[in-house]
Design a protein around this motif. Structure first.
Motif, PDB file in Angstrom:
ATOM      1  N   HIS A  39       0.838  -1.207   0.000  1.00 51.33           N
ATOM      2  CA  HIS A  39       0.000   0.000   0.000  1.00 51.33           C
ATOM      3  C   HIS A  39       0.871   1.254   0.000  1.00 51.33           C
ATOM      4  N   GLN A 186      -8.083   5.011   2.817  1.00 54.57           N
ATOM      5  CA  GLN A 186      -6.769   4.369   2.891  1.00 54.57           C
ATOM      6  C   GLN A 186      -6.677   3.411   4.072  1.00 54.57           C
ATOM      7  N   ALA A 190      -6.504  -0.783   3.976  1.00 52.75           N
ATOM      8  CA  ALA A 190      -5.390  -1.508   4.602  1.00 52.75           C
ATOM      9  C   ALA A 190      -5.849  -2.409   5.744  1.00 52.75           C
TER      10      ALA A 190
END
Length: 249
Positions: A39, A186, A190
């Motif tokens: 990521h 984000q 994750a």
């Protein structure tokens, strides 16, 4: 450098020294090591084209009038200060104003990509605010997504004849909120929830951020209007060079 320019420069440096060096470093943007390596690399790669455009944009400003760079320095100090004033929020992150919306209004969103990554790099190294491995993700949310939304909203408000102060307020405040929508995305990407996966995690992060970020976004919008009013009064020639009073901005 004129007296007004010296005052602007002194004001920006004073703000940075007064508020930028803070003792509490427990809260962060997205903290070091909180994102998987894949990521971190992916978000960093996504930032590269925007950074290239930002360098070109800043060079253009410098070539047109170097005095306008003084305002760019002030905008950088403004964003540094606001984004360093943080309130602990979601685990691995924090709530704080961003300050990048104002810069996007004045210089365009591309320039703020470069300013933003410099700010985030210094905060990660000097203040332990954010991280080096998460620099790409933090840059994308605060220095790319937020500024582009701010610029788009400001231009839209101009086209539909919204009063300038309201346009500045909406651009700065909504870009602040959008930055945290991207941060929540984000984090959820994750760390998906065991039950409900990405959607459940995204909704949870957004809900937690909302308690602190909505009032902060309103405050940032009001601050941006105040700063713009000050620049209109004391730095009108430089704003003319930037095209603030006509054309795109």
């Amino acid at each position: 450098m004129s007296a007004i320019q010296r005052r602007l420069f002194t004001f920006s440096v004073t703000l940075t020294l007064t508020f930028g060096i803070v003792e509490n470093v427990s809260a962060m943007h997205i903290m070091e090591g909180y994102l998987p390596l894949g990521h971190s690399v992916a978000w960093g790669i996504l930032c590269i084209p925007f950074l290239i455009l930002g360098i070109i944009s800043i060079k253009k400003v410098s070539d047109n009038d170097r005095k306008a760079l003084l305002i760019l320095v002030m905008v950088g100090a403004y964003a540094f200060v606001l984004s360093a004033l943080k309130i602990p929020s979601v685990t691995g992150s924090s709530s704080h104003p961003t300050g990048t919306g104002l810069g996007a209004i004045l210089f365009g969103p591309s320039a703020m990509c470069v300013i933003g990554i410099i700010i985030l790099l210094f905060q990660a190294i000097l203040l332990a605010h954010g991280g080096l491995t998460t620099l790409g993700a933090n840059t994308f949310s605060m220095a790319i997504a937020g500024p582009f939304v701010a610029y788009g909203i400001y231009i839209l408000c101009k086209k539909i004849n919204v009063p300038k102060s309201i346009g500045v307020f909406l651009a700065a405040s909504i870009s602040d909120l959008f930055t945290y929508c991207v941060t929540a995305f984000q984090l959820a990407l994750a760390h998906p929830a065991e039950v409900g996966g990405f959607i459940a995690s995204f909704a949870k992060f957004l809900g937690i951020f909302a308690f602190t970020q909505i009032p902060l976004a309103i405050i940032e919008g009001l601050l941006a209007v105040m700063v713009i009013k000050g620049l209109e009064a004391y730095a009108k020639p430089e704003l003319n060079v930037l095209g603030y009073f006509e054309g795109g901005r």
